[in-house]
Scaffold this active site. Structure first.
Site, PDB file in Angstrom:
ATOM      1  N   HIS A 172       0.853  -1.189   0.000  1.00 54.91           N
ATOM      2  CA  HIS A 172       0.000   0.000   0.000  1.00 54.91           C
ATOM      3  C   HIS A 172       0.890   1.241   0.000  1.00 54.91           C
ATOM      4  CE1 HIS A 172      -3.107  -2.542   2.502  1.00 54.91           C
ATOM      5  NE2 HIS A 172      -2.892  -3.038   1.299  1.00 54.91           N
ATOM      6  N   TYR A 201       4.008   2.096  13.464  1.00 55.78           N
ATOM      7  CA  TYR A 201       4.361   3.080  12.445  1.00 55.78           C
ATOM      8  C   TYR A 201       3.823   4.464  12.812  1.00 55.78           C
ATOM      9  CZ  TYR A 201      -0.169   1.466  10.477  1.00 55.78           C
ATOM     10  OH  TYR A 201      -1.482   1.088  10.290  1.00 55.78           O
TER      11      TYR A 201
END
Length: 485
Positions: free
Chosen positions: A68, A131
């Site tokens: 992605h 993240y």
């Protein structure tokens, strides 16, 4: 488990960085500084301004999350376990399709720039993946995602566990192959004031930018600021301003000057800070009173009139944006009503104009001003204020007029030098700085050396579509006083 120092390594994908993290362990477990802004930025990691921290828990070995590419920057790391990470450049450009793979544990992290596809496969059970991102997730942002099928043959990602045996989501199984991917477009530069002299020059210097005239972006209307998708931009160049020096002294002009030159800049600075944009703000020698020469960037503002006061306030507002260039310039000449065209028109009529001889500075041609702005944005020069004019000797307006006459084959003696006091005696005039010379050492230290003013004047007269016909005897251009952008 230990590592001695933070370090950063560039990969085969431009901007994709591998960060080595010191991990300190003992009988109790381990500790690491996963994100340490000061250390990592000093080593070359972009100061990307994370605003959201996400954590993914993956119970089984072989869990695979597809490729992605997202419309923001990411800093990915592992808190527990190990993964096989895969990254594919899905940005529009020469590196589109470039692949990079790496096994990742707690001792390494990866900085993933906007538009680079990110995926991973777990190699240990109970893996915790973290993240940081520099924009908040929302439904509209998801529309800008770019996806790649994890099993695409041309990407040839060497997954340790074959995808037929791995665990993927239904969506990831049906993402497109590389040949069908529409690359993510880069963030653009938005230029405001596109119909002014500087704006027209920026069209030539930055052909890929987006240009907004007043009809496209009215700085006085709140809706202009609210209706933009600011995530589509990386920089704003504010070349719009109220520049009627005399008009600014009137009641209506004063309100407009402050609205356009100060309040609007404050709004742009707020937007730039919120969305991590670079703000380039065009300023003026009029923020100084002209009592010293030259003016360095560090000189405190001391404006004489309303125009200069409103510009000084705009400078202060622009400086609140963490990423800003305040570009101060003087005596601007470009594609529009300006002093050079006026003098060329008078020379064509063989007139003898009276020109002020006790105001000193340097002329700035918009082509060179636009090139300097492009240089600041492309070179990564330190943020802050910069003076930017043409270089060379300090001259008066009268000396410039005489040089125009000489270059057009007329007698320079036809230009009649007058004092500012005599000039003002015959017409209303707002206060102007006597000495407008801006020191150029700071911009030159970045590697940009502005062309010499009289050489640029010669080029302008030979190529300008108005000055050429005027020199051949066409009617003169109407005089327009004051700085123009």
């Amino acid at each position: 488990m230990s590592a001695s120092l933070h370090s950063i390594e560039q990969t085969s994908i431009p901007g994709l960085l591998v960060v080595s993290l010191p991990v300190h362990g003992d009988n109790r477990g381990w500790f690491k500084e996963n994100w340490q802004r000061e250390k990592l930025v000093s080593l070359g990691l972009p100061d990307f301004g994370p605003v959201q921290n996400n954590i993914s828990f993956n119970a089984r070995v072989g869990t695979t999350r597809g490729i992605h590419a997202e419309p923001w920057d990411k800093y990915v790391s592992v808190a527990a376990g190990r993964i096989f990470g895969a990254w594919v450049d899905l940005r529009d450009g020469p590196s589109f399709g470039e692949r990079f793979c790496l096994e990742l544990g707690p001792d390494r992290a990866v900085f993933v720039p906007r538009g680079v596809g990110n995926g991973f496969q777990t190699l240990e059970p109970d893996m915790v993946y973290s993240y940081l991102v520099n924009d908040h997730w929302n439904d509209r942002a998801q529309e800008d995602y770019v996806y790649l099928n994890a099993g695409d043959e041309s990407a040839a990602i060497p997954w340790p566990i074959p995808l037929a045996e791995a665990e993927l989501s239904e969506k990831d199984l049906h993402h497109p192959p590389l040949r069908s991917v529409v690359p993510m477009k880069p963030q653009r530069i938005l230029v405001l004031g596109a119909d002014g002299q500087v704006g027209r020059a920026l069209r030539q210097a930055l052909p890929d930018a987006e240009f907004a005239a007043r009809n496209d972006f009215d700085l006085t209307r709140e809706e202009s600021y609210r209706s933009r998708d600011w995530s589509a931009y990386r920089a704003i160049i504010n070349a719009a301003a109220y520049t009627d020096v005399e008009g600014a002294e009137s009641n209506e002009g004063r309100r407009l000057a402050w609205q356009l030159n100060a309040t609007a800049v404050s709004r742009l600075a707020t937007i730039a800070a919120k969305h991590r944009l670079t703000l380039v703000h065009l300023s003026s020698d009029y923020v100084f009173d002209g009592s010293q020469e030259p003016h360095p960037e560090t000189e405190p503002p001391s404006p004489l009139g309303v125009y200069g006061q409103s510009k000084a306030a705009g400078d202060a507002a622009a400086a609140t944006a963490p990423r800003h260039y305040i570009v101060r310039t003087s005596w601007v000449v470009g594609d529009g009503k300006n002093f050079v065209r006026t003098m060329a028109g008078l020379a064509a009529r063989d007139a003898s104009p009276s020109v002020v001889a006790d105001q000193y500075g340097r002329v700035t041609f918009t082509r060179d001003l636009a090139a300097g702005i492009r240089h600041l944005l492309q070179s990564g020069a330190p943020f802050g204020p910069y003076n930017l004019t043409n270089s060379g000797p300090v001259t008066s307006w009268a000396e410039i007029a005489a040089e125009i006459y000489r270059l057009l084959g007329r007698d320079p003696q036809q230009v009649v030098p007058v004092s500012t006091a005599d000039y003002r005696a015959s017409r209303p005039a707002a206060p102007r700085p006597e000495r407008s010379t801006l020191e150029l050492a700071k911009i030159e230290a970045t590697g940009f050396r502005p062309p010499e003013a009289f050489a640029a004047l010669r080029d302008y007269l030979s190529t300008d579509p108005v000055c050429g016909p005027l020199a051949a005897g066409s009617p003169p251009l109407t005089v327009s006083g004051g700085p123009t952008q």
